[in-house]
Design an enzyme around this catalytic site. Structure first.
Site, PDB file in Angstrom:
ATOM      1  N   HIS A   1       4.812   4.979  -9.915  1.00 37.22           N
ATOM      2  CA  HIS A   1       5.254   6.142  -9.141  1.00 37.22           C
ATOM      3  C   HIS A   1       4.587   7.433  -9.611  1.00 37.22           C
ATOM      4  O   HIS A   1       5.042   8.526  -9.282  1.00 37.22           O
ATOM      5  CB  HIS A   1       6.774   6.291  -9.252  1.00 37.22           C
ATOM      6  CG  HIS A   1       7.524   5.068  -8.893  1.00 37.22           C
ATOM      7  ND1 HIS A   1       7.396   4.474  -7.664  1.00 37.22           N
ATOM      8  CD2 HIS A   1       8.397   4.297  -9.602  1.00 37.22           C
ATOM      9  CE1 HIS A   1       8.171   3.384  -7.626  1.00 37.22           C
ATOM     10  NE2 HIS A   1       8.775   3.264  -8.784  1.00 37.22           N
TER      11      HIS A   1
ATOM     12  N   HIS B   1       9.042   1.122  -3.516  1.00 37.63           N
ATOM     13  CA  HIS B   1       8.482  -0.140  -3.997  1.00 37.63           C
ATOM     14  C   HIS B   1       8.083  -1.000  -2.811  1.00 37.63           C
ATOM     15  O   HIS B   1       7.978  -2.219  -2.918  1.00 37.63           O
ATOM     16  CB  HIS B   1       9.511  -0.903  -4.841  1.00 37.63           C
ATOM     17  CG  HIS B   1      10.197  -0.065  -5.844  1.00 37.63           C
ATOM     18  ND1 HIS B   1      11.367   0.609  -5.574  1.00 37.63           N
ATOM     19  CD2 HIS B   1       9.857   0.250  -7.106  1.00 37.63           C
ATOM     20  CE1 HIS B   1      11.726   1.293  -6.655  1.00 37.63           C
ATOM     21  NE2 HIS B   1      10.825   1.109  -7.587  1.00 37.63           N
TER      22      HIS B   1
END
Lengths: 331, 331
Positions: A57, A219
């Site tokens: 991330h 995700h």
């Protein structure tokens, strides 16, 4: 797989090593526990702020460690929660007299690891609290969560509690502020492509050349619907129409507006989207007190974006405005 | 085409509109001439710095307008030089008593537009000079250039002349500094994918799933060779082996090291590459006085990277360290 990597298993440590080499004066890399810590932490006159989550991330969260933001980040492998003992070790190393706050996006794996670490740290006499972030309006429960997911809006919680900690606030006050900012923050995203985890080597899901996933998670989790790609105008409208009534945001409100890239989207397109979102909000009488355009919280190389709104008041605005110094910069 | 756009023909103006809306206090957008100008320019006690080029390289150059960097940017359409009259209009609007410097990457189309604009501005009594940037070591002549191409290293020229202008240096001195930094700067890039211009709608060239283009230009121009993808280590080695002997950079040198993303590469991979490059330079006795990791000069959504080295001395280091305030930020 079109990536700059060596051994896929070494992707995270090699990235952290590069981050540490680029910031030798301010960051410490602890390879045994996969930690990135402020070189000068803990400060015993401040609460220490730690964020954990899977990797993938970036810049969240390892690149948000610095004065006025995080004291440490405890990343797992790509899209995987860090082990409990790594979280515990982060809490030990950053234990300050004023306490430790663990920030966690609301995913089941992370929640388990951090709640367990909090118990163990508490048993060792470390003053510690945990705060869960859940700003994503797309779905109520999801592939990896009970309740809402935490996504790009966690930036605002980190910034606010980081500023409060730097100003010397105590742990209860910092938890109050973090909960308040989380409660004022709403996000939704859209993916145009899937992302490719290094260890998998192929895209995480299939998506057609003319398709997009509305409400995608960071995700690659499914969102609200898979649909045919539309124009930037229509995409912004759909995201705002999900976000605005959820809080709700109303005419007369002052907000922070973030247009976030999910990793593979160039900043030119993010500014194009920003212009649309800004105009739409202005039409609704919502004024944009602060704006954020860039890739803050990504899903590896995913082409996509998310829009975040935060309802501002004087307290939140002033915490967001406070200075901070972190590795990500353009000079 | 997996992009956030409305009408492909309106891609550039819609992006510039978004940029202006996000920076209402500091930037002025002039839609008739496609210009982004500092809202408070010209300053008559400073030389005005203007950079022109095709669009598609963002944040270069429209997002580098601000105190201590550019006074204005004059972008063309995607990968196309701006019209001469737009450059002339930029020079008129930013004409200061101390003069105007036009910065141009060395491409034939841009060179023609800017040289013509310089002549016309000069005829109108504007004190103006032009400086060409050509930091790319990949090829001597190329698809769009006679001589070397200007690529990501132009950031350092902009930063240095911007700092000198802010400090009140005169036009001759600023040209000297710009030429010195350009002469001390070397770059080479590699592409893993092609980029897709909005108006074309399809990738600019074909490249196999296991191929990369070494020495690629920032418009997808061919480089030195098309080859099978290798590891991050081998890619960094090949880029540094082209860059280091070219100046040459030698043991004992102090350098600025930039690892730049070409638009579709996430920052995690850029830090991984940075760590490798940092270690390789250290092995060669070259010390890294300043580092830059991020997407500074892109080729739309291309997955790729470039590495830039700048040989530092006290003067260049101090110009790079000087404060600057531009739109791109993370808070």
């Amino acid at each position: 797989m079109k990536k700059f990597i060596n051994d896929p298993q070494a992707f995270v440590p090699e990235m952290l090593q590069g981050l540490a080499l680029a910031n030798p004066d301010t960051l410490t890399y602890v390879p045994e526990f996969n930690l990135i810590l402020r070189a000068d932490a803990p400060h015993h006159d401040r609460v220490s702020i730690i964020q954990g989550s899977g990797s993938g991330h970036e810049p969240a969260h390892v690149m948000l460690v610095g004065d006025g933001m995080l004291d440490g980040a405890c990343p797992g492998d790509v899209f995987a929660a860090p082990p409990t003992e790594y979280v515990l070790e982060a809490a030990r190393r950053l234990a300050s007299d004023k306490g430790v706050l663990l920030l966690v996006n609301n995913y089941t794996g992370d929640k388990m690891a951090f709640e367990m670490a909090e118990e163990l740290a508490d048993a060792e006499g470390i003053k510690v609290r945990t705060l869960f972030i859940n700003d994503d309006v797309a779905v109520e429960d999801s592939l990896y969560t009970i309740g809402r997911r935490g996504v790009a809006g966690n930036f605002f919680v980190i910034k606010a509690v980081g500023a409060a900690a730097a100003a010397g606030a105590d742990l209860d006050e910092i938890v109050r502020i973090g909960e308040k900012v989380n409660a004022a923050t709403r996000t939704m995203g859209v993916a145009l492509t899937a992302c490719t985890p290094p260890a998998k080597g192929t895209p995480l899901f299939d998506i057609g050349d003319d398709e997009m996933e509305v409400g995608v998670g960071i995700h690659g989790e499914p969102g609200r619907r898979r649909t045919t790609m539309t124009s930037a105008n229509e995409i912004v409208d759909e995201l705002l129409e999900a976000i605005i009534p959820d809080l709700p945001f109303s005419s007369g409100d002052d907000v922070a507006l973030m247009v976030n890239g999910l990793g593979g989207t160039p900043i030119s397109e993010l500014y194009l989207l920003y212009g649309i979102a800004h105009a739409r909000l202005a039409e609704k009488g919502i004024s944009i007190g602060r704006n954020y355009v860039g890739s803050y919280c990504t899903a590896l190389d995913m082409v996509g974006t998310s829009v975040t709104l935060v309802k501002l008041d004087d307290e939140i605005r002033s915490l967001l405005e406070a200075p901070a110094h972190i590795p990500v910069r353009i000079f």
